[in-house]
Design an enzyme around this catalytic site. Structure first.
Site, mmCIF file in Angstrom:
data_model
loop_
_atom_site.group_PDB
_atom_site.id
_atom_site.type_symbol
_atom_site.label_atom_id
_atom_site.label_comp_id
_atom_site.label_asym_id
_atom_site.label_seq_id
_atom_site.Cartn_x
_atom_site.Cartn_y
_atom_site.Cartn_z
ATOM 1 N N GLN A 1 0.930 -1.324 0.028
ATOM 2 C CA GLN A 1 0.021 -0.025 0.131
ATOM 3 C C GLN A 1 0.889 1.319 0.197
ATOM 4 O OE1 GLN A 1 -2.097 0.977 3.806
ATOM 5 N NE2 GLN A 1 -3.584 1.956 2.910
ATOM 6 N N GLY A 2 0.659 2.088 -1.164
ATOM 7 C CA GLY A 2 1.565 3.246 -1.438
ATOM 8 C C GLY A 2 0.782 4.558 -1.009
ATOM 9 N N SER B 1 1.268 6.378 2.897
ATOM 10 C CA SER B 1 2.072 7.234 3.796
ATOM 11 C C SER B 1 3.300 7.789 3.149
ATOM 12 C CB SER B 1 2.469 6.379 5.177
ATOM 13 O OG SER B 1 1.365 6.130 5.833
ATOM 14 N N GLU C 1 -9.445 -1.330 5.430
ATOM 15 C CA GLU C 1 -8.349 -1.591 6.202
ATOM 16 C C GLU C 1 -8.594 -1.444 7.708
ATOM 17 O OE1 GLU C 1 -3.748 0.505 6.359
ATOM 18 O OE2 GLU C 1 -5.593 1.619 5.737
ATOM 19 N N SER D 1 4.517 -1.665 4.162
ATOM 20 C CA SER D 1 4.721 -3.084 4.486
ATOM 21 C C SER D 1 4.850 -3.912 3.378
ATOM 22 C CB SER D 1 3.593 -3.446 5.469
ATOM 23 O OG SER D 1 3.472 -2.840 6.729
#
Length: 409
Positions: free
Chosen positions: A130-131, A133, A250, A165
């Site tokens: 997941q891009g 932050s 999420e 992650s």
């Protein structure tokens, strides 16, 4: 609870029978406590084989359409999850793919992109990250500055994502990027990005070593990366709306909509928190006075308080049955994310108190109590209270959107 249909009853029997004969052998390598802590190809390979096996048996992606690689069933992922929870099983490695990328792709991607991406996501053959932050945009997600500029049917991406992650193993990333600097929310667009294929050609992945010694987090640098417009989800400028789909899953709300994730660990509050394991630990850990920790009245009181909370969290697994949640369908899932992550932290903290000075021994030390599990759990627990919205952000969301309290200044 509503009575199950004939199809659901047959499917539940299938899940039970398959699981009775298909529990994977113990791993030959030590596995991290969570999928986001996977560090080696041996760990990943073992867990990928397990996910692919479960997918082949129809226990993953059950409620998605057949043409997308799913099982084409109705409200059966819940059943598969329930049956997997009854058996001690490894977790699925593609937790971000199943829990966030899959529903986002399903609701916002083109049919061609769904057919291309979802089957290998469900099987675990392609790992996702997941891009969201960035160094300057964490809790304030709408402030992301990774920029995508359009040139015909191509987008050129430049920027920096962090705390990503599984990026070191990921084939694909879901990415929220800025396409208009003059608009905050309406200037965002959502993409899926083939990062593995672009390593060294516009994408750089650098591991971040955590206090636990694990390297599940990464930073990802984009330098003039070119991707096709076909990898854009929904319209240009609609990235914030697409991101809300991702975040609703999420943070747990995805348990209440179709399709569901297929990750059996997300709602297994009790096994994550491990309250019962801490009780057992207290029964076998001796105090300086020679008695076991379980006989200490202070420890017993703390254990009982945590056990009551743990049992209460287990009831939240039934939120899809509560008619009163129709006005605020995300209420208990959002609350669950907040409370359970803090519960996990408090359980691990109590375990360290019970272990005493020996709790400082590293996981690789043969003398470490419980193999160093609780020290690792406590250190890792801080990531859980930050990821998917910090506890403070979660309280604000619940207060403002569910309880209609005035916004804080």
């Amino acid at each position: 609870m509503a009575q199950e249909t004939d199809e659901q009853q047959i499917f539940r029997r299938h899940c039970r029978e398959w699981l009775e004969n298909s529990i994977p052998p113990p791993p030959t390598v030590r596995l991290p406590q969570q999928a986001i802590g996977i560090m080696t190809l041996d760990q990943l390979g073992y867990l990928q084989r397990w996910q692919k096996s479960a997918y082949g048996a129809g226990l993953v992606g059950c409620d998605y359409p057949v043409e997308c690689g799913g099982g084409g069933r109705k409200d059966c992922q819940r059943i598969a999850n329930e049956e997997m929870l009854k058996v001690k099983l490894p977790y699925f490695p593609n937790v971000i793919g199943l829990g966030m990328a899959a529903p986002t792709i399903f609701y916002h991607a083109s049919d061609a992109l769904k057919r291309k991406l979802l089957p290998r996501l469900f099987s675990g053959e392609e790992i996702w990250c997941q891009g969201f932050s960035e160094p300057g945009a964490g809790s304030d997600l709408a402030s992301v500055q990774t920029f995508a500029r359009r040139t015909g049917d191509t987008w050129i991406i430049n920027g920096h994502k962090v705390w990503t992650s599984l990026a070191h193993f990921a084939s694909w990333m879901i990415l929220l990027g800025r396409t208009d600097k003059s608009e905050k929310y309406n200037g965002l667009t959502f993409f899926v990005v083939p990062i593995k294929a672009a390593l060294g050609k516009g994408v750089t992945v650098r591991p971040l070593i955590k206090a636990s010694g694990e390297t599940g987090f990464n930073e990802v640098i984009f330098e003039e990366l070119e991707i096709d417009d076909a990898y854009r989800l929904d319209a240009v400028g609609k990235g914030w709306q697409v991101a809300m789909t991702t975040l609703s899953h999420e943070r747990g709300a995805g348990q209440m909509v179709m399709p569901s994730s297929g990750s059996q660990t997300d709602s297994d509050y009790s096994s994550i928190a491990g309250v019962k394991e801490v009780i057992e630990l207290s029964q076998h850990t001796f105090r300086p006075d020679g008695g076991v920790s379980a006989h200490d009245p202070v420890i017993r009181d703390q254990l009982m308080r945590l056990l009551i909370r743990d049992e209460g969290m287990m009831q939240s697994m039934r939120v899809h049955q509560v008619a009163a949640l129709r006005e605020h369908p995300t209420r208990i899932p959002l609350q669950g994310k907040l409370v359970v992550t803090e519960l996990i932290q408090e359980v691990a903290e109590l375990a360290l108190e019970i272990e005493g000075a020996s709790s400082t021994l590293y996981v690789a030390d043969n003398n470490a109590p419980a193999g160093g599990r609780w020290a690792q759990a406590y250190i890792n627990s801080f990531a859980n209270t930050i990821a998917a919205g910090t506890s403070e952000v979660q309280r604000n969301i619940l207060g403002e959107r569910v309880l209609d309290m005035p916004k804080s200044k």
